[in-house]
Motif scaffolding. Structure first.
Motif, short mmCIF file in Angstrom:
data_model
loop_
_atom_site.label_atom_id
_atom_site.label_comp_id
_atom_site.label_asym_id
_atom_site.label_seq_id
_atom_site.Cartn_x
_atom_site.Cartn_y
_atom_site.Cartn_z
N ARG A 117 -8.08 -35.16 0.05
CA ARG A 117 -8.21 -33.41 0.68
C ARG A 117 -9.38 -33.62 1.18
O ARG A 117 -9.65 -32.50 2.11
CB ARG A 117 -8.17 -32.95 -1.04
N HIS A 176 -0.05 -31.50 -3.27
CA HIS A 176 0.64 -30.99 -2.03
C HIS A 176 0.99 -29.05 -2.11
O HIS A 176 0.52 -28.35 -1.32
CB HIS A 176 2.40 -30.99 -2.07
N HIS A 177 1.30 -28.94 -3.60
CA HIS A 177 1.74 -27.55 -3.95
C HIS A 177 0.17 -26.50 -3.86
O HIS A 177 0.33 -25.18 -3.27
CB HIS A 177 2.25 -27.28 -5.38
N THR A 178 -1.09 -26.70 -4.34
CA THR A 178 -1.80 -25.90 -4.35
C THR A 178 -2.51 -26.63 -3.42
O THR A 178 -3.45 -25.29 -2.44
CB THR A 178 -2.39 -27.12 -6.09
N HIS A 180 -1.73 -27.83 -0.10
CA HIS A 180 -1.17 -28.22 1.21
C HIS A 180 -1.13 -30.08 1.67
O HIS A 180 -1.29 -30.02 2.59
CB HIS A 180 -1.33 -26.73 2.19
N GLU A 182 -0.43 -32.69 3.10
CA GLU A 182 0.92 -33.45 3.47
C GLU A 182 1.05 -34.79 2.59
O GLU A 182 1.06 -35.54 3.33
CB GLU A 182 1.17 -33.77 4.78
N GLY A 247 6.28 -32.65 1.01
CA GLY A 247 6.88 -32.06 0.04
C GLY A 247 7.26 -32.66 -0.89
O GLY A 247 8.07 -32.04 -2.40
#
Ligand code: NAD
Ligand code: TYD
Length: 369
Positions: A117, A176-178, A180, A182, A247
């Motif tokens: 991240r 991924h959800h929070t 982004h 990949e 995702g």
């Protein structure tokens, strides 16, 4: 995203599946380099990467929990693709000592996600892919008539190993959800093939046949696993990198369910046949019952069952088939024959990895059974 990046980071690349992935990938992609990050636990071994061109594969001895190290590797090598194998992977060890599984599998995976991240999503971000290698064991145990695991099955992990892998899968999903990031995840069934540490069922039985040691069958031997040759797992991971949607989760398996007792029958039969066909084996392995014609089945010993032993795993691979074009190349017959031949031809490898500390652990493991 593009996966045609120059350098991949492969965590756990000195372990069983990671080393097979590194070898397959370098053979397929002449334009690629790989950096392997591995802590060399009892399961990791530099020998698994022997013979690989050092210009194309750099080995870094380090821990995935060292977030600063991972950030540095991602930056220095301009890495945009990370394939994450590193883990504690043996269920029996997770029963005798769960802490190491939380450290490596949960804290370790989170450390990698944080590093990815920081490096890939700061500022305007860069194209990237974080691929997480996981297991079908997160879905729990199937009854005899249940349909195989689909990606939408509820998570019901039963061992400290599968619970720690389930936690890591959830962290990957959350990043991924929070944030982004990949990500793709593959949940695969039981692997077998070259370089597998002889504590897992197939290599343990092979090596014990050659040494003339008991073949310990847990419980009634009717627990079912869905066996896949490691090369087919590695092909599936490459397909997920190329064609997988960020995702998404893909189940990879061989549609090859077998009870443990059948696996042991096939191995003992294959070793007996190899000794009958090759007279040089008996003097190399004089303690094997195959050497004097008694046959390795005589070594079978039923032992106390593993606590919480999952009865059946089976993968429904239809999503990987339709979205990724995934198909195994090996049948169980071809894959097992190659594996038996590899262990017979690579005695120095398995003798070297089975050092004293491992044998002590194994003896402790079976003492109460
Ligand atoms: P393995 O135990 O053979 O290898 C694991 C590797 O990770 C070793 O080289 C070890 O040194 C390294 N490692 C462990 N902790 C580390 C840390 N903190 N930092 C850096 N390196 C560390 O495992 P395997 O069978 O090759 O499995 C690889 C992955 O595939 C695991 O994530 C496992 O959960 C998953 N998986 C395995 C199977 C199977 O049948 N073996 C099936 C499905 C999924
Ligand atoms: P294993 O290779 O440890 O993989 P997993 O537990 O992750 O499926 O074991 C495969 C199966 O073989 C499992 O049902 C446990 C059984 N088993 C034995 O019966 N004896 C053994 O000595 C081992 C290692 C496993």
């Amino acid at each position: 995203m593009s996966t045609d990046r120059q350098t991949l980071l492969v965590t756990g690349g000195a372990g069983f599946i990671g080393a097979n992935f590194v070898r397959q990938r370098l053979a397929q992609r002449s334009d690629e380099r790989i950096v392997v990050l591995d802590a060399l636990t009892y399961a990791g071994n530099r020998r698994n990467l022997a013979g690989i061109d050092p210009d194309r594969c750099e080995f870094v001895h380090g821990d995935i929990r060292d977030t600063a190290l991972v950030e540095r590797l991602l930056r220095e090598h301009g890495i945009r693709t990370l394939v994450h194998f590193a883990a504690e992977s043996h269920v029996d060890r997770s029963i005798s000592g769960p802490d190491a599984f939380i450290d490596a599998n949960v804290i370790g995976t989170h450390s990698l996600l944080k590093a990815a991240r920081t490096v890939w999503l700061s500022g305007s971000g860069v194209p990237h892919r974080f691929h997480h290698v996981s297991t079908d064991e997160v879905y729990g145990s199937l009854g005899p008539h249940d349909p195989p695991f689909e990606e939408t099955n509820q998570y019901q992990p039963n061992s400290p190993y599968s619970a720690s892998k389930a936690a890591s899968d959830h962290l990957v999903r959350a990043y991924h959800h929070t944030f982004h990031l990949e990500v793709t995840t593959t949940n695969c069934s039981n692997n077998y093939g070259p370089f597998q540490f002889p504590e897992k069922l197939i290599p343990l039985m092979l090596v014990n046949c050659l040494h003339g040691r008991p073949l310990p069958i847990y419980g009634d031997g009717m627990n079912i696993r869905d066996w896949l040759h490691v090369d087919d797992h590695c092909r599936g991971i490459t397909l997920a990198l190329e064609k997988g949607r960020p995702g998404e989760v893909y189940n990879i398996g061989g549609e090859n369910e077998r009870p443990n007792i059948e696996i042991v029958q096939r191995i003992t039969g294959a070793i007996d046949a190899a000794f009958a066909a090759d007279p040089s084996l008996a003097p190399r392995f004089p303690s094997s019952p195959a050497a004097d014609g008694r046959g390795c089945w005589s070594l079978v010993t039923y032992v106390k069952d593993r606590p919480g032993h999952d009865r059946r795993y089976a993968i429904d691979p239809r999503k990987a088939q339709s979205e990724l074009g995934y198909r195994p190349h090996e049948t169980f017959e071809t894959g097992l024959a190659k594996t038996v031949a590899w262990y017979l031809a690579n005695e120095p490898w398995w003798r070297a990895v089975m050092d004293g500390s491992y044998r002590d652990w194994l003896e402790h493991q079976y003492a109460g059974r």
